[in-house]
Design a protein around this motif. Sequence first.
Motif, PDB file in Angstrom:
ATOM      1  N   LYS A 149     -31.002  13.908   2.938  1.00 12.78           N
ATOM      2  CA  LYS A 149     -30.351  14.840   3.877  1.00 12.78           C
ATOM      3  C   LYS A 149     -30.496  16.279   3.404  1.00 12.78           C
ATOM      4  N   ARG A 174     -21.494  12.771  17.028  1.00 16.70           N
ATOM      5  CA  ARG A 174     -22.640  11.901  16.706  1.00 16.70           C
ATOM      6  C   ARG A 174     -22.115  10.638  16.042  1.00 16.70           C
ATOM      7  N   ASP A 207     -23.215   7.171  13.922  1.00 17.67           N
ATOM      8  CA  ASP A 207     -24.293   6.568  13.128  1.00 17.67           C
ATOM      9  C   ASP A 207     -24.164   5.047  13.128  1.00 17.67           C
ATOM     10  N   GLU A 225     -20.167   5.271  11.065  1.00 16.06           N
ATOM     11  CA  GLU A 225     -19.174   6.351  11.095  1.00 16.06           C
ATOM     12  C   GLU A 225     -19.374   7.211  12.312  1.00 16.06           C
ATOM     13  N   ASN A 252     -19.125  11.352  13.587  1.00 16.83           N
ATOM     14  CA  ASN A 252     -19.120  12.744  13.107  1.00 16.83           C
ATOM     15  C   ASN A 252     -18.714  13.670  14.252  1.00 16.83           C
TER      16      ASN A 252
HETATM   17 MG    MG Z   1     -23.640   9.495   8.575  1.00 12.14          MG
END
Ligand code: MG
Length: 372
Positions: free
Chosen positions: A272, A313, A315, A329, A331
Amino acid sequence: MKKFTVALLYNLKQNAPHEREDAPWDAWNELDNEKTVAGIERALRAGGHQVIAMEGDAALPQKLQRYKVDIAFNTCEGHFGLSREAQIPALLDMLRVPYTGAGVMTLTVALDKPMSKRVMLFHHLPTPAFQTFITGEERIDSHLKYPLFVKPSREGSGIGITAKSVCRNARELREQVQFIVNSYRQPAIVEEYIEGREFTLGMLGNLPWNIKSNRSALAAQPSGCAQGRPSGNGRGAKSSQIPPTLRIFPPLEVDFSPCPPEEAGLYTSVIKGTLYDVPKYLCPAPISKALRAKLERHAAGAFAALECNDFARVDFRVRADTGEPWILEINPLAGLQERISDIVMAAEADGLDYAGLINGILDAALERYGMV
Ligand SMILES: [Mg+2]
Ligand SMILES: Nc1ncnc2c1ncn2[C@@H]1O[C@H](COP(=O)(O)OP(=O)(O)OP(=O)(O)O)[C@@H](O)[C@H]1O
């Protein structure tokens, strides 16, 4: 289109109070860099708005008094405390300044992975079984099946995630849990490891009952959500229940096959933070219509369960053996770096350029507050 004076609020990595000599190398990875702030500022100006950019810190009330701000575009992640992402929204609520994105409750709950998973489970959304370790000494729940995955309970941007996060026995698990608790000074969350492909779904907009102009007209709350009963039947919302006011971008698959083997096929802080252009990003992901519909349903279900605003978002991993998607999760304050952030790539694949996405978030907030 009306033009507004927008306070763009950020927490730059370089302004972070680096208090601990022994902080792990990736401790500040969640904070924004100057490029992200400059990109959002440019996009808002391209939308015709006046932009005043400032660090979101304790002096914010005084700084805001100097301007006549209509709305804030909030990207602040905060620095300290269990609800660091909610602190600037709390100040803005107190000052009665409208702002983009999720509110105090959502940001506090979503920052805490165990707590947000409890909310998702209440709504019958599929998220891996888990246990929280506060001291690291707790007895390991015998219902959890190895391999298990260890992460900090209140971080993002892959902070604390490495190949060692995947643990195959109690010894590895204990060691990694201790590492997370001691280095990141917070509880560790241990969850069942989902072996399989990885996807993320970005969303833009709001649920109809969150939009001010709809509120009086809408007696139709989603069944269960408002009354405190779980909605759905264990399979999430029906796709026909995804409201037209919430735009779901096509699923983005992150294919880790080009990544160095030491990253173990995971979205680690190294990938990331530095190797972000190494994975293959496939959007729309090459998947069946049925899987896409399921991902969309669960993403919208999580957006509703956590009461997100304007964008978010979610995941996922899809288990290789069963083909079933699992939510890792949500976000509510997803990264918004031009060209690089997942939601930005997904919006582009859906025909919405960066300026369109940023102004879309602002427009969603303006509509939600009844300002347009
Ligand atoms: Mg994530
Ligand atoms: N239960 C799990 N099973 C398999 N892989 C997992 C699991 N949980 C996390 N991962 C891997 O670790 C990565 C980061 O996890 P997660 O998304 O929960 O953390 P994050 O740091 O909050 O991410 P973000 O940068 O999206 O905020 C995932 O993208 C995935 O590659």
